[in-house]
Design a protein around this motif. Structure first.
Motif, short mmCIF file in Angstrom:
data_model
loop_
_atom_site.label_atom_id
_atom_site.label_comp_id
_atom_site.label_asym_id
_atom_site.label_seq_id
_atom_site.Cartn_x
_atom_site.Cartn_y
_atom_site.Cartn_z
N VAL A 164 17.43 12.38 -8.59
CA VAL A 164 16.58 11.19 -8.68
C VAL A 164 15.35 11.49 -9.54
N VAL A 165 14.77 10.43 -10.11
CA VAL A 165 13.54 10.57 -10.89
C VAL A 165 12.36 10.50 -9.95
N ALA A 202 0.82 -1.22 0.00
CA ALA A 202 0.00 0.00 0.00
C ALA A 202 0.85 1.27 0.00
N ALA A 203 1.82 1.31 -0.90
CA ALA A 203 2.72 2.46 -0.96
C ALA A 203 2.13 3.58 -1.80
N GLN A 204 2.44 4.79 -1.43
CA GLN A 204 2.13 5.97 -2.24
C GLN A 204 3.43 6.33 -2.94
N CYS A 205 3.50 6.02 -4.22
CA CYS A 205 4.78 6.04 -4.94
C CYS A 205 5.03 7.36 -5.67
N MET A 206 4.75 8.46 -5.02
CA MET A 206 4.83 9.75 -5.70
C MET A 206 6.27 10.21 -5.92
N LEU A 207 7.18 9.83 -5.02
CA LEU A 207 8.57 10.27 -5.09
C LEU A 207 9.51 9.08 -4.97
N TRP A 208 10.74 9.26 -5.43
CA TRP A 208 11.72 8.19 -5.23
C TRP A 208 11.85 7.86 -3.76
N GLN A 209 11.92 8.87 -2.89
CA GLN A 209 12.15 8.60 -1.46
C GLN A 209 10.96 7.89 -0.82
N PHE A 223 2.00 1.47 -7.28
CA PHE A 223 3.16 0.65 -7.65
C PHE A 223 2.74 -0.22 -8.85
N ARG A 224 2.72 0.39 -10.02
CA ARG A 224 2.20 -0.30 -11.20
C ARG A 224 3.25 -1.19 -11.86
N ALA A 225 4.51 -0.89 -11.66
CA ALA A 225 5.56 -1.64 -12.37
C ALA A 225 5.65 -3.09 -11.92
N LEU A 226 5.24 -3.37 -10.68
CA LEU A 226 5.40 -4.72 -10.14
C LEU A 226 4.65 -5.75 -10.97
N LYS A 227 3.42 -5.39 -11.41
CA LYS A 227 2.65 -6.37 -12.18
C LYS A 227 3.24 -6.61 -13.57
N LEU A 228 3.88 -5.59 -14.12
CA LEU A 228 4.58 -5.80 -15.39
C LEU A 228 5.77 -6.74 -15.22
N SER A 258 9.31 5.53 -2.33
CA SER A 258 9.18 4.21 -2.95
C SER A 258 10.36 3.92 -3.88
N PRO A 259 11.57 3.79 -3.34
CA PRO A 259 12.72 3.58 -4.23
C PRO A 259 12.56 2.39 -5.18
N ALA A 260 12.10 1.25 -4.66
CA ALA A 260 11.97 0.07 -5.53
C ALA A 260 10.93 0.30 -6.61
N ALA A 261 9.82 0.93 -6.27
CA ALA A 261 8.77 1.18 -7.25
C ALA A 261 9.26 2.11 -8.35
N THR A 262 9.98 3.15 -7.95
CA THR A 262 10.47 4.12 -8.93
C THR A 262 11.49 3.48 -9.88
N GLU A 263 12.45 2.77 -9.33
CA GLU A 263 13.51 2.22 -10.17
C GLU A 263 13.02 1.03 -10.99
N MET A 264 12.08 0.26 -10.45
CA MET A 264 11.50 -0.82 -11.24
C MET A 264 10.68 -0.24 -12.39
#
Length: 468
Positions: free
Chosen positions: A332-333, A99-106, A346-351, A108-114
């Motif tokens: 950072v992005v 249940a992360a709010q992935c708005m910034l790298w800080q 965190f949409r990248a995880l399902k991809l 959600s580092p894994a979500a952003t880089e994935m």
């Protein structure tokens, strides 16, 4: 809820989910629910006291499943699909749990880089050049709005985000009549207005006419308007029409206009090299969107907007107050700066799960099967008495009419569609083409088989006989 209770109910829901998916073929695709039935089953006021999960789940089973259109049904041939491959569903469960709010790298580092890596995996998968970057949006509508905002600001030298549009010459956006309604809405929301969305005539193949586009741009410049950008359609919702991408981009390059390719549905097919002819020239555009959640199997929502150079979109959409700074990590992005919303899932995880679980070759095989089965369905429906194919297959989409002798074709086609959808064996939708009411048939559900497609074809033939 205690951790042990959460574990128990997670297992219970997982079992229910597996049984639901296994039994979808036994359900009607579209429910037979009447308007108002669901709301009548829900209490008017919320409970003051907590209720046990047993009762909540029992009410869910009693009220919800039989009142849902089953988008994962293997005989769902309406609209475009919202596919959810099982591996993608599992990834979504994990994302929901964190249940992360992935708005910034800080945040959600894994979500952003994935996300960075998954966008590049998909860039390679659909054959776009190295150097293109992108962002996972919630839907193509958001991607198109982002692109239209960028067109507007680029044409106005970014005065719009500072002082608004008052006093500015009207920016003009160009698209064909086959473009999705999200282009119209983007022009509304961006303050450009419907009257400044110029619909360009199409050629015989229903792709935008480049000569008509050039003439419209020249006329607008003479009239004091500011041509801003072009939305190019690849696989339109109505009949699957494709604009001649390379020719349209050539006009844009000559005129200095920003281009956005809307391949929301058909972009998934570009994992198959032999289909990339349909968007030849896309690598010369500025922005491109396609939805892995439509035809590729990623759970909704998952829409990738590719950008040849993100700078203009970032300049148009980035807003970084003090409380969104990442101290010590200026480079950072932060993908929220690439999009309209601040909040991000965190949409990248399902991809990541999807691509690894099926492999690109497995996904290609599905798309090729869908196209082949669609061609077979078109041939069989076209051979039925009283039927006429209105538009031939584009990717896995074709349209048809029912025109029994002595009857009005629109009336007969609409009546047949009502019977098809009430029957429950399949689900189709309608559109209008050249003024005629036609039925769309689109093969693309993740777990459908040839037998499912033929079941739908047989149902159409049987129900047409019942009409007569």
């Amino acid at each position: 809820m205690k951790p042990e209770d959460f574990a128990l109910w997670s297992r219970r829901i997982a079992d229910w989910s597996a049984n639901y998916l296994a039994g979808l073929r036994d359900r009607p695709v579209r429910p037979r629910t009447r308007p108002g039935e669901v709301i009548a089953a829900l209490p008017v006021s919320p409970p003051d006291e907590a209720e046990p999960m047993e009762r909540i789940f029992a009410d869910f089973e009693a009220i919800v499943p039989d009142a849902m259109t089953h988008w994962q049904h293997p005989r769902f041939f309406a609209y475009f699909p919202a596919n959810a491959a099982p591996a993608s569903m599992l990834a979504e469960q994990l994302a929901n749990t964190m249940a992360a709010q992935c708005m910034l790298w800080q945040t959600s580092p894994a979500a952003t880089e994935m996300e960075t890596r998954m966008v590049d995996w998909m860039r390679q998968a659909v054959g776009l050049p190295e150097g293109w970057r992108g962002v996972i949006q919630d839907s193509a509508s958001s991607a198109t709005l982002s692109a239209v905002m960028t067109m507007r600001e680029r044409a106005l030298d970014w005065r719009g985000i500072r002082s608004g549009l008052a006093g500015e010459a009207a920016p003009r956006i160009y698209a064909s009549a086959q473009a999705h309604s999200s282009v119209d809405k983007a022009c509304w929301v961006a303050g450009i207005g419907q009257d400044n969305l110029v619909k360009i005539p199409t050629r015989e193949d229903y792709g935008m006419d480049p000569d008509a586009l050039s003439a419209a741009i020249a006329a607008d410049r003479d009239a004091g308007y500011v041509p801003a950008g072009i939305v190019i359609c690849v696989g339109g919702t109505g009949i699957g029409a494709c604009d001649p991408v390379a020719e349209i981009v050539a006009v844009a390059e000559k005129e200095g206009l920003y281009t956005h390719v809307d391949a929301a549905w058909a972009g998934s097919a570009m994992v198959c090299k032999e289909l990339r002819q349909h968007w030849a020239g896309a690598e010369r555009a500025d922005s491109l969107v396609f939805n892995p959640h439509k035809w590729l199997g990623a759970q909704f929502d998952c829409s990738i907007q590719f950008l040849k150079d993100p700078a203009d979109q970032l300049k148009s959409l980035t807003l970084r107050p003090d409380y969104l700074e990442t101290p010590g990590f200026d480079e950072v992005v932060n993908y929220s700066e690439w999009t309209i919303p601040l909040g991000r899932r965190f949409r990248a995880l399902k991809l990541w799960f999807l691509i690894r679980a099926y492999g690109l070759e497995g996904l290609r095989e599905r798309i090729r099967n869908h196209i082949e089965w669609s061609r077979e369905a078109e041939a069989k429906i076209g051979a039925l008495p009283g039927f006429r194919i209105a538009t031939h297959g584009r990717f896995s989409l074709f349209t048809f009419r029912y025109e029994p002798e002595g009857e009005d074709g629109d009336t007969a086609t609409a009546a047949l569609l009502d019977r098809i959808n009430a029957d429950g064996r399949t689900y189709l939708t309608q559109t209008r083409h050249e003024g005629d009411y036609v039925i769309r048939f689109q093969v693309g559900q993740f777990d459908c088989t040839r037998e499912d497609v033929m079941t739908a074809v047989n149902a159409i033939g049987e129900l047409a006989k019942d009409v007569t």
